[in-house]
Design an enzyme around this catalytic site. Structure first.
Site, PDB file in Angstrom:
ATOM      1  CE  LYS A  71      -4.472  -1.357   1.748  1.00 44.69           C
ATOM      2  NZ  LYS A  71      -5.521  -0.942   2.681  1.00 44.69           N
ATOM      3  CG  ASP A 108      -8.783   1.966   2.589  1.00 46.37           C
ATOM      4  OD1 ASP A 108      -9.558   1.083   2.169  1.00 46.37           O
ATOM      5  OD2 ASP A 108      -7.572   1.755   2.790  1.00 46.37           O
TER       6      ASP A 108
END
Ligand code: ATR
Length: 286
Positions: A71, A108
């Site tokens: 990530k 997110d």
């Protein structure tokens, strides 16, 4: 699902990747929308992420999701990073653009916002300071979402204060001051809070429990981003005292929507049937 020469391709890169629920999630939406597409797990070791991302346009992939350990490292392996993802310092969605370049996004923030909107529709950002437990990658997305929602203040509680200070430094905007606190202050920071979110791994199956006496007003939503188990001790306690509760599954499901829509060109939603399909994959093996 039937794969043909025309099938649109996407997937998830991670190491390990077998635990990921994303193939089930996107598989559900592919079936539901009847899009000619496939979404596959791609086991990519940390050291190969650059080469694997560069291979996406060569292999005709529309893009991919990223999970641990990629990530952060993917930030330097793509052509463009969306400003929101840059601010958070992590990406989870890669889009192959029509010219073959790679754009990285973080969905997110969208996932958290939509999950909160869905499960606590009466919450008003101006109702009081937000308390965020934890200062890892998930905390960064939650803090950015709450900042953008316009909460008056964010109080980050974390074991390692320097990590909380880094989050505050990277994400704070002039309208929303961010203060950092040790666990000793967990009671003090709650009293006038408008919302509390757990972003730590405490309370997750196999991790130590999260033990907090809730003192915040009963109108304040309590959110746990842990989703195994779905009903955490924190949520049970919040439910008992009448606080609105938001479980971690909503964020997981909603964060997948922007990627699906970009790769496969169809809008999707989070329905009770989808939740049930994913919950079935969360049950511990017998
Ligand atoms: P993610 O990217 O999923 O948010 P992470 O970056 O590993 O995961 O962050 C985990 C969070 O849980 C951190 O806030 C961590 O606290 P530290 O920053 O002090 O490490 C918190 N956490 C994990 N185990 C903990 C424990 N036993 N006690 C207190 N906090 C814990």
């Amino acid at each position: 699902m039937r794969i043909a020469g025309t099938t649109r391709l996407a997937g998830i890169m991670g190491w390990p990747v077998a635990h990921s629920r994303s193939p089930v999630l996107h598989g559900f939406w592919l079936d539901e929308t009847a899009v000619d597409g496939a979404y596959v797990p791609l086991a990519v070791r940390a050291e190969n992420i650059g080469a694997a991302l560069r291979a996406l346009p060569i292999l005709g992939f529309r893009g991919c999701n990223l999970t641990i350990p990629h990530k952060r490292t993917a930030l330097s392996a793509v052509d463009r990073v969306d400003p929101l993802a840059r601010r958070i310092g992590a990406v989870n969605t890669i889009i192959v653009m029509p010219d073959g370049t790679l754009e990285a996004r973080n969905t997110d923030v969208f996932g958290f916002r939509e999950s909160l909107r869905e499960a606590a529709p009466d919450w008003c950002p101006g109702s009081g300071p937000a308390v965020v437990l934890g200062a890892g990658g998930s905390s960064r997305a939650v803090v950015a979402a709450l900042t953008d929602a316009g909460v008056p203040e964010i109080r980050i509680v974390n074991r390692t204060l320097s990590r909380a200070e880094d989050v505050a430094h990277d994400i704070e905007t002039p309208g929303t001051p961010i203060t950092v606190h040790s666990w000793k202050e967990i009671y003090k920071v709650q009293r006038d809070a408008g919302l509390l979110v757990n972003t730590t791994s405490l309370g997750m199956a196999g991790e130590p429990p999260l033990i907090v006496d809730l003192l915040l007003p009963p109108t304040a939503p309590v959110i746990d981003i842990v989703y195994v188990p779905l009903e955490t001790r924190l949520l049970t306690a919040a439910r008992r005292r009448g606080n609105p509760v938001v479980d971690g599954l909503g964020m997981l499901l909603h964060q997948g929507r922007p990627g699906f829509e970009a790769w496969f060109g169809a809008a999707v939603s989070v329905t009770p049937k989808l939740r049930a399909a994913i919950v079935a994959t969360l049950a511990p093996p017998n």
